[in-house]
Design an enzyme around this catalytic site. Sequence first.
Site, PDB file in Angstrom:
ATOM      1  N   ARG A 126     -93.766 -31.552 -22.680  1.00 60.19           N
ATOM      2  CA  ARG A 126     -93.702 -31.344 -24.170  1.00 60.19           C
ATOM      3  C   ARG A 126     -94.148 -32.893 -24.763  1.00 60.19           C
ATOM      4  NH1 ARG A 126     -91.868 -26.759 -27.109  1.00 60.19           N
ATOM      5  NH2 ARG A 126     -92.464 -28.248 -28.590  1.00 60.19           N
ATOM      6  N   HIS A 214     -97.039 -17.890 -31.581  1.00 59.48           N
ATOM      7  CA  HIS A 214     -95.544 -17.864 -31.664  1.00 59.48           C
ATOM      8  C   HIS A 214     -95.214 -16.979 -32.787  1.00 59.48           C
ATOM      9  CE1 HIS A 214     -96.298 -20.892 -28.829  1.00 59.48           C
ATOM     10  NE2 HIS A 214     -94.937 -20.642 -28.350  1.00 59.48           N
ATOM     11  N   LYS A 241    -100.458 -16.054 -23.884  1.00 56.96           N
ATOM     12  CA  LYS A 241     -99.145 -16.253 -24.012  1.00 56.96           C
ATOM     13  C   LYS A 241     -98.694 -15.799 -25.516  1.00 56.96           C
ATOM     14  CE  LYS A 241     -95.506 -19.653 -24.695  1.00 56.96           C
ATOM     15  NZ  LYS A 241     -94.914 -20.837 -24.961  1.00 56.96           N
ATOM     16  N   SER A 336     -69.326 -12.126 -21.255  1.00 55.82           N
ATOM     17  CA  SER A 336     -69.133 -10.941 -19.958  1.00 55.82           C
ATOM     18  C   SER A 336     -69.487 -11.831 -18.738  1.00 55.82           C
ATOM     19  CB  SER A 336     -69.819  -9.698 -20.132  1.00 55.82           C
ATOM     20  OG  SER A 336     -69.719  -8.945 -18.973  1.00 55.82           O
ATOM     21  N   LYS A 385     -68.068   2.028 -26.316  1.00 56.57           N
ATOM     22  CA  LYS A 385     -67.688   2.865 -25.488  1.00 56.57           C
ATOM     23  C   LYS A 385     -67.268   4.543 -25.769  1.00 56.57           C
ATOM     24  CE  LYS A 385     -65.033  -0.615 -23.114  1.00 56.57           C
ATOM     25  NZ  LYS A 385     -63.664  -1.135 -22.569  1.00 56.57           N
ATOM     26  N   ASP A 423     -62.219   2.037 -16.907  1.00 57.33           N
ATOM     27  CA  ASP A 423     -61.327   1.152 -17.730  1.00 57.33           C
ATOM     28  C   ASP A 423     -59.780   1.640 -17.135  1.00 57.33           C
ATOM     29  OD1 ASP A 423     -62.842  -0.717 -18.862  1.00 57.33           O
ATOM     30  OD2 ASP A 423     -63.175   0.406 -20.747  1.00 57.33           O
ATOM     31  N   ALA A 461     -57.011   1.185 -30.735  1.00 49.83           N
ATOM     32  CA  ALA A 461     -57.263   2.646 -30.481  1.00 49.83           C
ATOM     33  C   ALA A 461     -58.677   2.865 -30.331  1.00 49.83           C
ATOM     34  CB  ALA A 461     -56.974   3.355 -31.861  1.00 49.83           C
ATOM     35  N   GLY A 463     -62.272   2.195 -27.299  1.00 48.70           N
ATOM     36  CA  GLY A 463     -62.426   2.921 -25.965  1.00 48.70           C
ATOM     37  C   GLY A 463     -61.563   2.350 -24.968  1.00 48.70           C
ATOM     38  N   ALA A 548     -56.350  -7.361 -22.141  1.00 46.72           N
ATOM     39  CA  ALA A 548     -57.713  -7.109 -21.397  1.00 46.72           C
ATOM     40  C   ALA A 548     -58.609  -8.040 -21.735  1.00 46.72           C
ATOM     41  CB  ALA A 548     -57.993  -5.674 -22.305  1.00 46.72           C
ATOM     42  N   GLN A 582     -67.125   0.375 -10.862  1.00 46.50           N
ATOM     43  CA  GLN A 582     -68.793   0.712 -11.459  1.00 46.50           C
ATOM     44  C   GLN A 582     -69.646   0.545 -10.253  1.00 46.50           C
ATOM     45  OE1 GLN A 582     -68.986  -1.945 -14.528  1.00 46.50           O
ATOM     46  NE2 GLN A 582     -68.408  -0.412 -16.059  1.00 46.50           N
TER      47      GLN A 582
END
Length: 603
Positions: A126, A214, A241, A336, A385, A423, A461, A463, A548, A582
């Site tokens: 660059r 872009h 591109k 995650s 969920k 779960d 309350a 998933g 959790a 899973q």
Amino acid sequence: MAASSTNARLTNPPRLLSKPRLSPTSVANLRFPAADFSTRFFADSSSPRLRSVPFPVVFSDQRRRRSMEPSNVYVASNSTEMEIGSHDIVKNPSLICAPVMADSIDKMVIETSKAHELGADLVEIRLDWLKDFNPLEDLKTIIKKSPLPTLFTYRPKWEGGQYEGDENERRDVLRLAMELGADYIDVELQVASEFIKSIDGKKPGKFKVIVSSHNYQNTPSVEDLDGLVARIQQTGADIVKIATTAVDIADVARMFHITSKAQVPTIGLVMGERGLMSRILCSKFGGYLTFGTLDSSKVSAPGQPTIKDLLDLYNFRRIGPDTKVYGIIGKPVSHSKSPIVHNQAFKSVDFNGVYVHLLVDNLVSFLQAYSSSDFAGFSCTIPHKEAALQCCDEVDPLAKSIGAVNTILRRKSDGKLLGYNTDCIGSISAIEDGLRSSGDPSSVPSSSSPLASKTVVVIGAGGAGKALAYGAKEKGAKVVIANRTYERALELAEAIGGKALSLTDLDNYHPEDGMVLANTTSMGMQPNVEETPISKDALKHYALVFDAVYTPRITRLLREAEESGAITVSGSEMFVRQAYEQFEIFTGLPAPKELYWQIMSKY
């Protein structure tokens, strides 16, 4: 099908799986009656699917070609339905290009060596980042000393770069780079035709011109993208591109459409966190290259992964046309650890799959945009969920009883979505093991669950809360639901035969000592690590506290619970257990459980 919100539902309700999954660790120990649901959920042979419109795909660059199995990838763009894929496809394995952005040539030389060590295939120099730039000497130096092929970019301010000087001087520098031995240069579409005419007949044989466009606002329709590709090709570009911005993750499907049907080598990337998938899966969908940074602190465009993540986290070199795509659907989702554990597990058993982060705003539109067999399965986290259950064609009785799905599998035979819930076993087994390891006298006899007769207070309350509440109730616990919205707590409590509390009343709720507390909300998750759902003083009434949240591993809730004398169980314990369940659903193979524990022990 249009959908206005995350909770939008498909027209046809899911039916129960005719052959429920029988896991020796889960379903056998958690048998929820499904009879109550048989009158409400019925079989329906129809399911909304996008129709296909076939077209041929040809890749002109024959270097390192390899065969691609026939595939049909259905994607949606605006109101247009289309199909990516065709028969007899060949493709070029995608390259990893490392952007080198430094204020001096000496630093750039060092960074090119680092890029080589990390495993990049080429470097993008660059030039617009340089402070003191001597074109002739500096270009000679970087071309001579770079251990990798060089792509020179001198990006002007009007195309998102740093350069604000004379335009003619800028183009002269790019021509000089070509003459001195550059492998590629990047020229913006706005000036490409004139520039390419100026080097007509002067190009070295190996030299390639990338013509780029872009869009920092959005991703245009497929028709507009097709038109853009045509305009770029008309300039005489060797490589096309296009970089756009993802407003929604479904935007990436349009870019996959473009790269898959390209007649010339094409770089198609979608910027931003919602566009991450475009950077990881370019080898699958025909992209010429992707960009990988030297480290996460220095990116040349939003959403770029590091070279290390591309190679070590996503196993980029293993991704090809026949690789199956899996991912974690959520919002937020970048925290995650699922891609870390699943990708290593896939690699350990030589399973041809890749698992990616999927920042999804609208679950229905996402599943419609990516409805082919290429997208083989998903994990679902907050807040999708419950909506996931309604998006499945068939649902396991356990998931149906809970009212939430955290695992979706696409059946190979007909493409239907099958919903599961891992779960429940993940959280319940983690809590049970915590109680057993404590030597709690109330945990006997050993033949029964240590949760039997315990009061279990479930915070949340959603998933995950539903899964844990149903599991605890099945184990014989007295379940209390505490939620910010009392009405939702009451709804879940009535469904399982428990009690309901407003979260604001939790501090004063202590009918007995030795209770179990389980937080299933995102409270305390990074970056809000100082949040906690309950006061430290109230924790003295609990024998065990489970959270959790696993990012961070030790939350404020767990830290204060331990200080109060309670047994603590981290969300990592639940995460690992539900993750290897899973894996078995996704692959049909026994999970490498020790590997999962080994990986998560580092976090």
